[in-house]
Design an enzyme around this catalytic site. Structure first.
Site, PDB file in Angstrom:
ATOM      1  N   ARG A  39      -6.305   2.277  -6.161  1.00  0.00           N
ATOM      2  CA  ARG A  39      -6.933   1.037  -6.232  1.00  0.00           C
ATOM      3  C   ARG A  39      -8.325   1.841  -6.769  1.00  0.00           C
ATOM      4  O   ARG A  39      -8.778   2.637  -6.656  1.00  0.00           O
ATOM      5  CB  ARG A  39      -7.224   0.134  -5.062  1.00  0.00           C
ATOM      6  CG  ARG A  39      -5.383  -0.078  -4.553  1.00  0.00           C
ATOM      7  CD  ARG A  39      -5.190  -0.582  -2.915  1.00  0.00           C
ATOM      8  NE  ARG A  39      -4.378  -0.790  -2.918  1.00  0.00           N
ATOM      9  CZ  ARG A  39      -3.912  -1.180  -1.840  1.00  0.00           C
ATOM     10  NH1 ARG A  39      -3.902  -1.477  -0.299  1.00  0.00           N
ATOM     11  NH2 ARG A  39      -2.167  -1.040  -1.341  1.00  0.00           N
TER      12      ARG A  39
ATOM     13  N   GLN B 192       1.708   5.155  -0.273  1.00  0.00           N
ATOM     14  CA  GLN B 192       2.205   4.611   1.057  1.00  0.00           C
ATOM     15  C   GLN B 192       3.371   4.760   2.085  1.00  0.00           C
ATOM     16  O   GLN B 192       3.819   4.981   0.730  1.00  0.00           O
ATOM     17  CB  GLN B 192       1.988   2.820   0.805  1.00  0.00           C
ATOM     18  CG  GLN B 192       0.897   2.877   0.202  1.00  0.00           C
ATOM     19  CD  GLN B 192       0.445   0.692   0.129  1.00  0.00           C
ATOM     20  OE1 GLN B 192       1.347   0.704  -0.467  1.00  0.00           O
ATOM     21  NE2 GLN B 192      -0.746   0.635   0.723  1.00  0.00           N
TER      22      GLN B 192
ATOM     23  N   ASP C  47       5.545   3.478   2.526  1.00  0.00           N
ATOM     24  CA  ASP C  47       5.960   1.607   2.120  1.00  0.00           C
ATOM     25  C   ASP C  47       7.314   1.042   2.804  1.00  0.00           C
ATOM     26  O   ASP C  47       8.264   1.501   2.530  1.00  0.00           O
ATOM     27  CB  ASP C  47       5.798   1.327   0.521  1.00  0.00           C
ATOM     28  CG  ASP C  47       5.011  -0.233   0.615  1.00  0.00           C
ATOM     29  OD1 ASP C  47       5.311  -0.709   2.249  1.00  0.00           O
ATOM     30  OD2 ASP C  47       5.168  -0.579   0.058  1.00  0.00           O
TER      31      ASP C  47
ATOM     32  N   HIS D  62      10.087  -2.978   1.935  1.00  0.00           N
ATOM     33  CA  HIS D  62       9.960  -3.925   3.118  1.00  0.00           C
ATOM     34  C   HIS D  62      11.102  -4.675   2.552  1.00  0.00           C
ATOM     35  O   HIS D  62      12.252  -4.525   2.439  1.00  0.00           O
ATOM     36  CB  HIS D  62       9.404  -5.124   1.296  1.00  0.00           C
ATOM     37  CG  HIS D  62       8.163  -4.581   1.189  1.00  0.00           C
ATOM     38  ND1 HIS D  62       8.148  -3.256  -0.274  1.00  0.00           N
ATOM     39  CD2 HIS D  62       6.865  -5.311   0.789  1.00  0.00           C
ATOM     40  CE1 HIS D  62       6.352  -3.216  -0.303  1.00  0.00           C
ATOM     41  NE2 HIS D  62       5.342  -4.030   0.034  1.00  0.00           N
TER      42      HIS D  62
ATOM     43  N   LYS E  98      -0.748  -9.687   9.945  1.00  0.00           N
ATOM     44  CA  LYS E  98      -0.812  -8.294  10.045  1.00  0.00           C
ATOM     45  C   LYS E  98      -0.961  -7.410  11.381  1.00  0.00           C
ATOM     46  O   LYS E  98      -1.818  -8.400  12.448  1.00  0.00           O
ATOM     47  CB  LYS E  98      -1.067  -8.222   9.133  1.00  0.00           C
ATOM     48  CG  LYS E  98      -3.107  -8.087   8.508  1.00  0.00           C
ATOM     49  CD  LYS E  98      -2.920  -6.733   7.243  1.00  0.00           C
ATOM     50  CE  LYS E  98      -4.415  -6.544   7.373  1.00  0.00           C
ATOM     51  NZ  LYS E  98      -5.505  -5.705   6.292  1.00  0.00           N
TER      52      LYS E  98
ATOM     53  N   HIS F 283       6.193  -6.774   5.692  1.00  0.00           N
ATOM     54  CA  HIS F 283       5.703  -4.994   4.649  1.00  0.00           C
ATOM     55  C   HIS F 283       5.313  -4.886   5.471  1.00  0.00           C
ATOM     56  O   HIS F 283       4.438  -5.152   6.455  1.00  0.00           O
ATOM     57  CB  HIS F 283       4.065  -5.877   3.334  1.00  0.00           C
ATOM     58  CG  HIS F 283       4.085  -6.896   2.574  1.00  0.00           C
ATOM     59  ND1 HIS F 283       4.158  -6.440   1.632  1.00  0.00           N
ATOM     60  CD2 HIS F 283       4.530  -8.002   3.187  1.00  0.00           C
ATOM     61  CE1 HIS F 283       3.475  -8.052   1.005  1.00  0.00           C
ATOM     62  NE2 HIS F 283       4.607  -8.634   1.688  1.00  0.00           N
TER      63      HIS F 283
END
Length: 623
Positions: free
Chosen positions: A345, A363, A365, A367, A450, A496
């Site tokens: 980013r 991350q 991460d 899902h 979130k 997420h």
RNA sequence: GCCCAUGUAGCUCAGUCGGUAGAGCACGUCCUUGGUAAGGACGAGGUCACCGGUUCAAUCCCGGUCAUGGGCUCCA
């Protein structure tokens, strides 16, 4: 855990009242040097106070010294703080003649005060506060006299936009802090000094955990071998938990077609926070021949006339594609796809710092694709996982934030009934786990609400770590479906979640949390062997081999220093255990244990000590 | 991106009111073989962030750039 939010002024604590009064003293002093200074707001803040002002002259650190001297005089003058209730008309009149936030009338109106006045609701009483010849528009309250401000110090000058809006005037913000007594002030600065010693940037360098190289790029972290050990252990820990919870692991590439992110909505809406797209070489040559300008290219990219690849800002679109690569039945759900996915980013240059704010990060991460009925249960599991992670690491000082949409902002997409459902599911989740939390509007992700776990670093800044987010939008954008029991096509809901958030940021916070003294299971070097002299090196090597074979991260200090020096070095490098080996140990087949924390613990047999370490590692003890 | 500050050896920092630099630690070699937080000697190391300007001469003065730090803004 949760900070009480500063709301109404009446709720000001004594210390806040003192600091707010000190801000007025600051303004008084500044006006004695620059009578034309235009003041905006001067509130107390967590560790002190500030006052925003507009002034052509740039306030330098030297000025701060002079201002401080002048403030001392104001305090010594022991001026009375006097509250004056005025009518709105009177206040406006005074502001127009420049008398508010001022010493007497001036040629220019007190423009910020005038603007603030406009914002005060009609039924609210308007008050001024006067100390000496300085008068300010202020709701108070204040201390009785300036002399009550026992000790203060100006700390820095920074810039700030009026009312935090970059479209407004850029002001100078003078920061300071104040206490009842000099002792408290000194203690405050001593504590800051102490905190700086555990700053992850300092420890990261000293302990060789990571580095950031200018030539590699700002905000791009290089994990050195010792830092890599910590990261690998953290990943291993998470992976174990994921396996228990029936997640499956996937791998996805670091770049993807722009088209993918057009579908997801990341491009072009968040293009200013992404690295610019990569254009295919042939396309680039063709555009060059056509004499295409940068502006044209930017336009074509935005319009979708030119495709390209994006360094991925998020993993979710890729995971979505894995979901949609097969026909899914309700019997398959929930599907939980996990990946330590690295994303990039374009953070603004002024925001980069250490490991906590970077441009490339990984991350932990995952899902989860599930039915609406499964949502609450899945959210609870996710939140439990975050709690487990933080608990295992002994991190207890965090706050939990439920980030909601701001109905007035265009940033948030999706149907409001979906937002409502999602918000309700999250609220149920945290309440089920009995966690204290605060709700904050405007803190949601663009696609859904979130739950964030927020911690503070050594200088008191807040960082979001773990996060759990509900998303109805992306499944819809990508047209995801599953076959329900009644043979109809239904849309799954997506979660997420990332318990660490990013490994970089988490490690940065973790370094500070442990002040570099990692528990054995995370310590890059778990045991260091210190032979007393060269005569004992061969025994030391036997022990080294024994330990290494069991997987314990062990090193041998063969240097020709005396034990005292070797111990000092090992202590400084925060190695949890040192083994001092000399003739006595060699003869008895023992090791003399010295722990980083408790010092000399006496001799035990080598195998006994191996077992102790393995147990501490296995149980992820926090010792 | 904006404001302010900073940038000298791997690290922490001196220094030069303009004449191309120094300490401690770390590092290397040698001596020392020492029992729980620093044994000794010698040595190597720097285009003083980068680019330009002023000057006989710039690490130092001026301008720009980059990076770092503290704020602001932003944050999927």
């Amino acid at each position: 855990m949760a900070e009480p939010r500063k709301s109404d002024r009446q709720a000001m604590t004594d210390l806040e009242r003192l600091r707010h009064s000190c801000a007025h003293v600051l303004a008084t002093a500044i006006l004695r040097f620059w009578p034309g200074a235009q003041f905006a707001a001067g509130p107390p803040v967590e560790n002190g106070f500030y006052y925003d002002l507009e002034l052509e002259h740039r306030i330098t650190p030297e000025d701060l010294v002079a201002i401080e001297r002048e403030m001392k005089k104001v305090v010594e003058e022991n001026q009375l703080f006097e509250r004056i209730a005025v009518s709105r008309e009177e206040a406006i009149r005074l502001a127009n003649e420049g008398s508010l936030g001022s010493i007497g009338a001036r040629s220019e109106p007190s423009k910020f005060k005038l603007d603030i006045l406009q914002g005060i609701s009609p039924n609210e009483e308007i008050s001024l506060y006067r100390n000496g010849d300085f008068t300010d528009l202020c709701a108070g309250p204040h201390v009785t006299r300036t002399g009550e401000i026992g000790a203060f110090k100006l700390t820095s000058v920074a810039s700030a936009y009026y009312k935090g809006d970059p479209n407004n005037a850029q002001l100078q913000r003078v920061y300071g802090t104040a206490f009842k007594s000099p002792t408290e002030l000194d203690a405050y600065f001593a504590q800051i000094e102490e905190a700086k010693k555990r700053d992850h940037r300092k420890l990261g360098r000293e302990l060789n955990l990571f580095c950031i190289d200018e030539e590699v790029g700002p905000g791009l972290v290089l994990w050195k071998p010792k830092g890599a050990v910590i990261r690998r252990e953290l990943q291993r820990f998470i992976s174990e938990e994921l396996r228990k919870q029936l997640y499956t692991e996937v791998f996805t590439p670091h770049i993807g077609r722009l088209a993918l992110y057009r579908t997801s909505g990341h491009y072009p809406y968040y293009r200013e926070s992404q690295f610019p797209p990569l254009i295919e070489p042939e396309m680039l040559s063709r555009l060059a021949l056509e004499g295409c300008s940068c502006a044209d290219l930017a336009h074509k990219l935005e319009a979708g006339d030119v495709d390209g690849y994006l360094l991925k800002p998020m993993n979710c679109p890729m995971h979505i594609k894995i979901y949609s690569s097969e026909l899914r039945s309700y019997r398959d759900l929930p599907i939980r796809l996990a990946e330590f996915g690295t994303v990039y980013r374009w953070e603004q240059s002024g925001e980069l710092g250490g490991m906590t704010r970077v441009r490339g990060f990984t991350q932990d991460d995952a899902h989860i694709f599930c039915t609406e009925e499964q949502l609450t249960q899945e959210l609870q599991s996710c939140l439990q996982l975050v709690l487990k992670v933080l608990g295992t690491l002994g991190m207890h000082s965090y706050r939990v934030r439920l980030g909601l949409r701001d109905p007035n902002s265009a940033k948030f997409v999706g149907a409001s009934e979906h937002w409502d459902k999602a918000e309700e599911a999250l609220r149920k989740g945290v309440e089920f786990l009995n966690i204290a939390y605060t709700e904050e509007t405007g803190e949601g992700a663009f696609y859904g609400p979130k739950i964030d776990f927020v911690v503070r670093d050594v200088i008191g800044r807040e960082w979001q770590l773990g996060t759990v987010q509900v998303d109805y939008v992306l499944p819809q954008r990508f047209g995801l479906s599953y076959v329900a029991a009644d043979n109809t096509q239904r849309r799954p809901v997506m979660i997420h979640r990332a318990p660490f958030g990013s490994l970089e940021r988490f490690c940065g916070v973790l370094i500070e949390h442990f002040a570099g003294s990692f528990p054995v299971w995370l310590a890059p070097e778990q045991v260091r062997i210190l032979p007393i002299s060269e005569k004992h090196i061969s025994y030391a090597e036997t022990i080294l081999n024994l330990f290494s074979e069991t997987g314990i991260r062990t090193t041998l200090d063969k240097s020709s220093e005396k034990v005292g020096a070797k111990i000092r070095l090992a202590q400084q490098e925060k190695v949890p255990y040192m083994l001092v080996l000399g003739a006595r140990e060699e003869q008895a087949g023992q090791v003399a244990v010295r722990s980083r924390k408790a010092g000399d613990e006496g001799a035990v047999s080598a195998t006994q000590f191996v077992e102790r370490i393995l147990k501490e590692v296995e149980e992820r003890q926090l010792n």
